[in-house]
Design a protein around this motif. Structure first.
Motif, PDB file in Angstrom:
ATOM      1  N   MET A 155       0.068 -10.181   2.700  1.00  0.00           N
ATOM      2  CA  MET A 155       0.336  -8.831   2.132  1.00  0.00           C
ATOM      3  C   MET A 155      -0.951  -8.390   1.541  1.00  0.00           C
ATOM      4  SD  MET A 155       4.286  -7.865   1.155  1.00  0.00           S
ATOM      5  CE  MET A 155       3.626  -6.859   0.018  1.00  0.00           C
ATOM      6  N   ILE A 156      -1.359  -7.198   1.268  1.00  0.00           N
ATOM      7  CA  ILE A 156      -2.516  -6.907   0.506  1.00  0.00           C
ATOM      8  C   ILE A 156      -1.971  -6.238  -0.700  1.00  0.00           C
ATOM      9  CG2 ILE A 156      -4.404  -5.599   0.197  1.00  0.00           C
ATOM     10  CD1 ILE A 156      -4.515  -5.719   3.367  1.00  0.00           C
ATOM     11  N   HIS A 157      -2.022  -7.024  -2.120  1.00  0.00           N
ATOM     12  CA  HIS A 157      -1.590  -6.890  -3.263  1.00  0.00           C
ATOM     13  C   HIS A 157      -1.800  -5.305  -3.620  1.00  0.00           C
ATOM     14  CE1 HIS A 157      -0.805  -6.839  -7.557  1.00  0.00           C
ATOM     15  NE2 HIS A 157       0.084  -7.590  -7.273  1.00  0.00           N
ATOM     16  N   SER A 158      -2.992  -4.893  -3.358  1.00  0.00           N
ATOM     17  CA  SER A 158      -3.495  -3.534  -3.912  1.00  0.00           C
ATOM     18  C   SER A 158      -2.752  -2.564  -2.976  1.00  0.00           C
ATOM     19  CB  SER A 158      -4.974  -3.540  -3.873  1.00  0.00           C
ATOM     20  OG  SER A 158      -5.536  -3.759  -2.628  1.00  0.00           O
ATOM     21  N   LEU A 159      -2.497  -2.756  -1.595  1.00  0.00           N
ATOM     22  CA  LEU A 159      -2.140  -1.777  -0.941  1.00  0.00           C
ATOM     23  C   LEU A 159      -0.402  -1.665  -1.466  1.00  0.00           C
ATOM     24  CD1 LEU A 159      -1.906  -0.030   1.571  1.00  0.00           C
ATOM     25  CD2 LEU A 159      -1.277  -2.311   2.927  1.00  0.00           C
ATOM     26  N   ALA A 160       0.245  -2.830  -1.568  1.00  0.00           N
ATOM     27  CA  ALA A 160       1.594  -2.804  -2.062  1.00  0.00           C
ATOM     28  C   ALA A 160       1.653  -2.076  -3.420  1.00  0.00           C
ATOM     29  CB  ALA A 160       2.103  -4.121  -2.172  1.00  0.00           C
ATOM     30  N   VAL A 161       0.726  -2.212  -4.288  1.00  0.00           N
ATOM     31  CA  VAL A 161       0.813  -1.610  -5.578  1.00  0.00           C
ATOM     32  C   VAL A 161       0.487   0.095  -5.338  1.00  0.00           C
ATOM     33  CG1 VAL A 161      -0.562  -1.246  -7.827  1.00  0.00           C
ATOM     34  CG2 VAL A 161       0.135  -3.461  -6.913  1.00  0.00           C
ATOM     35  N   ALA A 162      -0.181   0.314  -4.419  1.00  0.00           N
ATOM     36  CA  ALA A 162      -0.435   1.736  -4.154  1.00  0.00           C
ATOM     37  C   ALA A 162       0.799   2.424  -3.506  1.00  0.00           C
ATOM     38  CB  ALA A 162      -1.794   1.679  -3.402  1.00  0.00           C
ATOM     39  N   ILE A 163       1.323   1.570  -2.795  1.00  0.00           N
ATOM     40  CA  ILE A 163       2.586   2.214  -2.039  1.00  0.00           C
ATOM     41  C   ILE A 163       3.636   2.348  -3.279  1.00  0.00           C
ATOM     42  CG2 ILE A 163       4.466   1.678  -0.815  1.00  0.00           C
ATOM     43  CD1 ILE A 163       2.191   0.390   1.277  1.00  0.00           C
ATOM     44  N   VAL A 164       3.720   1.536  -4.260  1.00  0.00           N
ATOM     45  CA  VAL A 164       4.735   1.847  -5.179  1.00  0.00           C
ATOM     46  C   VAL A 164       4.387   2.822  -6.155  1.00  0.00           C
ATOM     47  CG1 VAL A 164       5.821   0.566  -7.391  1.00  0.00           C
ATOM     48  CG2 VAL A 164       5.379  -0.751  -5.656  1.00  0.00           C
ATOM     49  N   VAL A 165       3.246   3.283  -6.555  1.00  0.00           N
ATOM     50  CA  VAL A 165       2.583   4.507  -7.262  1.00  0.00           C
ATOM     51  C   VAL A 165       3.218   5.645  -6.307  1.00  0.00           C
ATOM     52  CG1 VAL A 165       0.630   5.469  -8.207  1.00  0.00           C
ATOM     53  CG2 VAL A 165       1.151   3.013  -8.622  1.00  0.00           C
ATOM     54  N   LEU A 166       2.773   5.588  -5.019  1.00  0.00           N
ATOM     55  CA  LEU A 166       3.058   6.704  -4.210  1.00  0.00           C
ATOM     56  C   LEU A 166       4.429   7.085  -3.912  1.00  0.00           C
ATOM     57  CD1 LEU A 166       0.042   6.310  -1.707  1.00  0.00           C
ATOM     58  CD2 LEU A 166       0.367   8.037  -3.333  1.00  0.00           C
ATOM     59  N   THR A 167       5.300   5.966  -4.118  1.00  0.00           N
ATOM     60  CA  THR A 167       6.877   6.416  -3.631  1.00  0.00           C
ATOM     61  C   THR A 167       7.195   7.156  -5.053  1.00  0.00           C
ATOM     62  OG1 THR A 167       7.206   3.962  -4.132  1.00  0.00           O
ATOM     63  CG2 THR A 167       7.193   4.652  -2.046  1.00  0.00           C
ATOM     64  N   GLY A 168       6.732   6.366  -6.398  1.00  0.00           N
ATOM     65  CA  GLY A 168       7.051   7.070  -7.478  1.00  0.00           C
ATOM     66  C   GLY A 168       6.893   8.650  -7.723  1.00  0.00           C
ATOM     67  N   ALA A 169       5.458   8.640  -7.035  1.00  0.00           N
ATOM     68  CA  ALA A 169       4.872  10.262  -6.948  1.00  0.00           C
ATOM     69  C   ALA A 169       5.893  11.225  -6.120  1.00  0.00           C
ATOM     70  CB  ALA A 169       3.574  10.226  -6.649  1.00  0.00           C
ATOM     71  N   LEU A 170       6.205  10.470  -4.933  1.00  0.00           N
ATOM     72  CA  LEU A 170       7.227  11.322  -3.985  1.00  0.00           C
ATOM     73  C   LEU A 170       8.379  11.441  -4.505  1.00  0.00           C
ATOM     74  CD1 LEU A 170       7.296  12.386  -1.164  1.00  0.00           C
ATOM     75  CD2 LEU A 170       7.875  10.053  -0.284  1.00  0.00           C
ATOM     76  N   ALA A 171       8.671  10.453  -5.400  1.00  0.00           N
ATOM     77  CA  ALA A 171      10.181  10.786  -6.010  1.00  0.00           C
ATOM     78  C   ALA A 171      10.197  11.952  -7.000  1.00  0.00           C
ATOM     79  CB  ALA A 171      10.697   9.486  -6.835  1.00  0.00           C
ATOM     80  N   LEU A 172       9.166  11.856  -7.738  1.00  0.00           N
ATOM     81  CA  LEU A 172       9.000  12.914  -8.840  1.00  0.00           C
ATOM     82  C   LEU A 172       8.611  14.458  -7.879  1.00  0.00           C
ATOM     83  CD1 LEU A 172       6.506  11.230 -11.333  1.00  0.00           C
ATOM     84  CD2 LEU A 172       8.979  12.076 -11.530  1.00  0.00           C
ATOM     85  N   PHE A 173       8.123  14.378  -6.916  1.00  0.00           N
ATOM     86  CA  PHE A 173       7.860  15.549  -6.084  1.00  0.00           C
ATOM     87  C   PHE A 173       9.273  15.909  -5.443  1.00  0.00           C
ATOM     88  CE2 PHE A 173       6.810  17.574  -1.981  1.00  0.00           C
ATOM     89  CZ  PHE A 173       6.116  18.409  -2.117  1.00  0.00           C
ATOM     90  N   GLY A 174      10.053  15.072  -5.265  1.00  0.00           N
ATOM     91  CA  GLY A 174      11.241  15.482  -4.573  1.00  0.00           C
ATOM     92  C   GLY A 174      12.309  15.997  -5.632  1.00  0.00           C
TER      93      GLY A 174
END
Length: 121
Positions: free
Chosen positions: A1-20
């Motif tokens: 796994m690419i650590h930076s990609l996973a961290v970016a995904i966690v941040v984006l899922t958080g942003a998507l949750a706020l958007f929802g």
């Protein structure tokens, strides 16, 4: 796994949750923007799953390989299912469904990071 990609995904899922949640507060049903936002995050999840699975099948030994592979599958499957539920009956609560799916996906990715850190020799 690419650590930076996973961290970016966690941040984006958080942003998507706020958007929802914002969509729910504004009283709007999920629409095209929601589909595009989920699609963008899903594309990154698929990329992560392909890279993670390739590394596992390529010889990386994990302490819990089966658990890791299950979490990879879950991380890819939850958001599209949540989006389908959110759009099945388009009400203001669809954004909340997307938010819950996003949080669940973010937690799955965090668990993937934890499992990846337990490589064996």
């Amino acid at each position: 796994m690419i650590h930076s990609l996973a961290v970016a995904i966690v941040v984006l899922t958080g942003a998507l949750a706020l958007f929802g949640v914002a969509g729910t507060v504004m009283g709007r049903a999920p629409g095209r923007v929601d589909v595009l936002a989920v699609g963008a995050v899903e594309a990154l999840l698929v990329l992560q799953a392909v890279l993670g699975a390739a590394r596992v099948f390529g010889g990386v030994r994990l302490a819990e390989t089966q658990t890791f592979m299950i979490y990879l599958l879950v991380s890819v499957a939850v958001l599209p299912l949540g989006l389908q539920f959110a759009r099945a009956e388009p009400t203001r609560w669809g954004g909340t469904v997307i938010a819950v799916a996003s949080v669940a996906t973010g937690v799955a990715v965090l668990r993937l990071l934890s499992l990846w850190g337990q490589t064996v020799g």
